[in-house]
Design a protein around this motif. Structure first.
Motif, PDB file in Angstrom:
ATOM      1  N   ASN A  62       0.845  -1.201   0.000  1.00  0.00           N
ATOM      2  CA  ASN A  62       0.000   0.000   0.000  1.00  0.00           C
ATOM      3  C   ASN A  62       0.876   1.244   0.000  1.00  0.00           C
ATOM      4  O   ASN A  62       2.065   1.176   0.305  1.00  0.00           O
ATOM      5  CB  ASN A  62      -0.916   0.011   1.227  1.00  0.00           C
ATOM      6  CG  ASN A  62      -1.905  -1.132   1.235  1.00  0.00           C
ATOM      7  OD1 ASN A  62      -2.478  -1.468   0.205  1.00  0.00           O
ATOM      8  ND2 ASN A  62      -2.090  -1.739   2.395  1.00  0.00           N
ATOM      9  N   SER A  63       0.262   2.368  -0.315  1.00  0.00           N
ATOM     10  CA  SER A  63       0.962   3.659  -0.317  1.00  0.00           C
ATOM     11  C   SER A  63       2.272   3.555  -1.082  1.00  0.00           C
ATOM     12  O   SER A  63       3.324   4.009  -0.610  1.00  0.00           O
ATOM     13  CB  SER A  63       1.220   4.117   1.128  1.00  0.00           C
ATOM     14  OG  SER A  63       0.005   4.221   1.850  1.00  0.00           O
ATOM     15  N   LEU A  64       2.214   2.973  -2.242  1.00  0.00           N
ATOM     16  CA  LEU A  64       3.423   2.745  -3.023  1.00  0.00           C
ATOM     17  C   LEU A  64       4.073   4.046  -3.453  1.00  0.00           C
ATOM     18  O   LEU A  64       3.396   5.053  -3.724  1.00  0.00           O
ATOM     19  CB  LEU A  64       3.098   1.882  -4.242  1.00  0.00           C
ATOM     20  CG  LEU A  64       2.922   0.392  -3.920  1.00  0.00           C
ATOM     21  CD1 LEU A  64       2.184  -0.327  -5.033  1.00  0.00           C
ATOM     22  CD2 LEU A  64       4.277  -0.257  -3.676  1.00  0.00           C
ATOM     23  N   LYS A  65       5.410   4.008  -3.494  1.00  0.00           N
ATOM     24  CA  LYS A  65       6.219   5.162  -3.862  1.00  0.00           C
ATOM     25  C   LYS A  65       7.042   4.814  -5.100  1.00  0.00           C
ATOM     26  O   LYS A  65       7.331   3.634  -5.340  1.00  0.00           O
ATOM     27  CB  LYS A  65       7.162   5.518  -2.712  1.00  0.00           C
ATOM     28  CG  LYS A  65       6.470   5.752  -1.375  1.00  0.00           C
ATOM     29  CD  LYS A  65       7.501   5.962  -0.276  1.00  0.00           C
ATOM     30  CE  LYS A  65       6.835   6.156   1.073  1.00  0.00           C
ATOM     31  NZ  LYS A  65       7.828   6.354   2.155  1.00  0.00           N
ATOM     32  N   PRO A  66       7.465   5.816  -5.848  1.00  0.00           N
ATOM     33  CA  PRO A  66       8.321   5.529  -7.014  1.00  0.00           C
ATOM     34  C   PRO A  66       9.569   4.728  -6.637  1.00  0.00           C
ATOM     35  O   PRO A  66      10.019   3.893  -7.423  1.00  0.00           O
ATOM     36  CB  PRO A  66       8.675   6.922  -7.529  1.00  0.00           C
ATOM     37  CG  PRO A  66       7.502   7.761  -7.152  1.00  0.00           C
ATOM     38  CD  PRO A  66       7.067   7.227  -5.809  1.00  0.00           C
ATOM     39  N   GLU A  67      10.096   4.940  -5.443  1.00  0.00           N
ATOM     40  CA  GLU A  67      11.293   4.204  -5.021  1.00  0.00           C
ATOM     41  C   GLU A  67      11.013   2.737  -4.708  1.00  0.00           C
ATOM     42  O   GLU A  67      11.941   1.971  -4.437  1.00  0.00           O
ATOM     43  CB  GLU A  67      11.957   4.886  -3.812  1.00  0.00           C
ATOM     44  CG  GLU A  67      11.025   5.176  -2.659  1.00  0.00           C
ATOM     45  CD  GLU A  67      10.518   6.608  -2.670  1.00  0.00           C
ATOM     46  OE1 GLU A  67      10.147   7.113  -3.767  1.00  0.00           O
ATOM     47  OE2 GLU A  67      10.478   7.227  -1.592  1.00  0.00           O
TER      48      GLU A  67
END
Length: 118
Positions: free
Chosen positions: A84-89
């Motif tokens: 969840n709350s995925l980030k580009p990194e």
């Protein structure tokens, strides 16, 4: 050794969610530690999370703690990684691995790509 097949990767925008699956075959997973790792382009493979098959105890890398959840379904011989709350990194190839008795990981899946765009 255990045969592992990952699925569920894909592309998502930042803030989105994905769920990865890792189906194991070849032997019972009793006593195993099942891990998730990832490798981003130009970087070393890094630990993400693991779960002990018998106890269900889990551990997470600090970079994903609170956002990712590792779980297993004994009936399906499958390990999951909810993200969840995925980030580009978080963009990387994600691998599932199996460690008999909690030692060295000696079985690896083929990997599944996760791409997070900003």
């Amino acid at each position: 050794q255990v045969q592992l097949v990952e699925s569920g990767g894909g592309s998502v925008q930042a803030g989105g969610s994905l769920s990865l699956s890792c189906e194991a075959s070849g032997r019972t997973l009793s006593g195993y530690r099942m891990g998730w790792f990832r490798q981003a382009p130009g970087k070393e493979r890094e630990f993400v999370a693991h779960i002990f098959w018998s106890s269900g105890n889990t551990e997470y890398a600090s970079s994903v703690k609170g956002r990712f959840t590792v779980s297993r379904d004994r009936a399906k011989n499958t390990v999951y990684l909810g993200m969840n709350s995925l980030k580009p990194e978080d963009t990387a190839v994600y691998y599932c691995a199996a460690s008999p008795g909690g030692g060295t990981y000696d079985s690896w899946g083929q990997g599944t790509q996760v791409t997070v765009s900003s």
